[in-house]
Design an enzyme around this catalytic site. Structure first.
Site, PDB file in Angstrom:
ATOM      1  N   ASP A  30       0.764  -1.062  -0.086  1.00  0.00           N
ATOM      2  CA  ASP A  30      -0.117  -0.228  -0.083  1.00  0.00           C
ATOM      3  C   ASP A  30       0.856   1.417   0.016  1.00  0.00           C
ATOM      4  O   ASP A  30       1.448   1.527   0.958  1.00  0.00           O
ATOM      5  CB  ASP A  30      -0.900   0.137   1.081  1.00  0.00           C
TER       6      ASP A  30
ATOM      7  N   HIS B 106       0.695   7.823   4.092  1.00  0.00           N
ATOM      8  CA  HIS B 106       1.074   7.259   5.328  1.00  0.00           C
ATOM      9  C   HIS B 106       2.735   7.400   5.230  1.00  0.00           C
ATOM     10  O   HIS B 106       3.198   6.884   6.170  1.00  0.00           O
ATOM     11  CB  HIS B 106       0.983   5.730   5.208  1.00  0.00           C
TER      12      HIS B 106
ATOM     13  N   ILE C 115      -0.648   9.276   8.863  1.00  0.00           N
ATOM     14  CA  ILE C 115      -1.210   8.301   9.315  1.00  0.00           C
ATOM     15  C   ILE C 115      -0.942   6.823   9.160  1.00  0.00           C
ATOM     16  O   ILE C 115      -0.528   6.489   8.198  1.00  0.00           O
ATOM     17  CB  ILE C 115      -2.884   8.527   9.571  1.00  0.00           C
TER      18      ILE C 115
ATOM     19  N   GLY D 207      -5.059   1.930   8.087  1.00  0.00           N
ATOM     20  CA  GLY D 207      -6.164   1.333   8.629  1.00  0.00           C
ATOM     21  C   GLY D 207      -5.747  -0.187   8.568  1.00  0.00           C
ATOM     22  O   GLY D 207      -6.118  -0.902   9.706  1.00  0.00           O
TER      23      GLY D 207
END
Length: 284
Positions: free
Chosen positions: A187, A192, A207, A210
């Site tokens: 990903d 991120h 961040i 998830g």
């Protein structure tokens, strides 16, 4: 219009061959924080090839077959990546995932829901190898600013959290570099890793994925409730209720009932702000 719901749902399913081996599995587990303490027998099941088993949430990255990327490139879907968040994820296991594998993954947009100020794209992926089905997964993608097109609002069911005290409570530390390591499993969203991109998306810093908190949570359930046995997991679902920043601590509260574990995940340093909600592990 950036999203043509009818076109997206009507599009033919797309299939791709995927493959993985022990290195992919080990990298994924390390990205979840496995390997601490490095010589702990329980952790070696995640890190040492001679003892390796596969956490079922590995299905979300197997063969770098990222479901979110597939949905965002589907016919009828054209959105700004800075407006995209992962809304929810579910996996149904048909049998344990092998350490090495070759399979065919078939994906289609199952639905596109109109939430008013946002759209939710549901991508269903079915994965099978020469011996039959391996897993089925549903990925819910939340796209800010793309609602209001007059489509169905879709389901909004929530899982009621028990009022009694949890049966188990665990703390899990997120390393400062964890998002950088986890993204090597496929990903590559700059949200991120790139501070400038994160600011464009409305965050003061990058961040955590998830799906990283999703995998960390399943590992905690397997290790503390299921005796370290990944083969007991039958299905796993969650709704992403909030973000996690690298360096934070996750608080996992677990409630046990026959055949299932319900989990609440919050960020300790932000007054237990919600991270994962409606989270359930179905097991044998």
């Amino acid at each position: 219009m950036p999203i043509d719901a009818a076109k997206a749902v009507a599009a033919e399913p797309r299939s791709a061959e995927i493959a993985w081996d022990h290195k992919d599995v080990q990298l994924y587990h390390l990205g979840l924080g496995a390997g601490t303490p490095a010589t702990d027998p329980g952790e070696l099941r995640y890190t040492l090839e001679s003892r390796l088993h596969v956490l079922p949430s590995f299905a979300t990255v197997a063969g770098a077959g990222m479901a979110m990327a597939g949905a965002l490139s589907a016919p009828g879907i054209e959105v700004d990546l800075a407006h995209v968040l992962h809304g929810g994820q579910s996996i149904e296991l048909h049998r344990p995932i092998p350490v090495r594998g070759e399979a065919v993954q078939t994906s289609r947009v199952q639905a596109v829901y109109d939430k008013g100020k946002a759209a939710v794209i549901v991508l269903r992926s079915e994965t099978a190898d020469a011996d039959g089905p391996l897993w089925t997964s549903d990925t819910q993608i939340f796209v800010r600013g793309e609602g209001g097109f007059g489509g169905e609002r879709g389901p909004s069911a929530r899982t009621e959290q028990p009022t009694r005290a949890p049966d188990t409570e665990e703390l899990r530390q997120v390393r400062e570099d964890q998002a950088l390591l986890y993204r090597l499993s496929g990903d590559w969203n700059p949200l991120h890793a790139d501070p400038d991109f994160a600011k464009l998306a409305g965050f003061d810093r990058p961040i955590l994925h998830g799906l990283c908190s999703y995998g960390m949570t399943l590992k905690a359930v397997v290790d503390t409730v299921l005796g370290g046995d990944v083969t007991r997991v039958g299905a796993y679902s969650t709704r992403f209720a909030g973000v996690v920043f690298p360096g934070e601590t996750l608080r996992l509260r677990m409630w046990k009932s026959p055949g299932r574990v319900q989990v609440s995940v919050t960020a300790v340093e932000r007054d237990d702000a919600p991270v994962l909600a409606d989270t359930t592990v179905v097991h044998t």
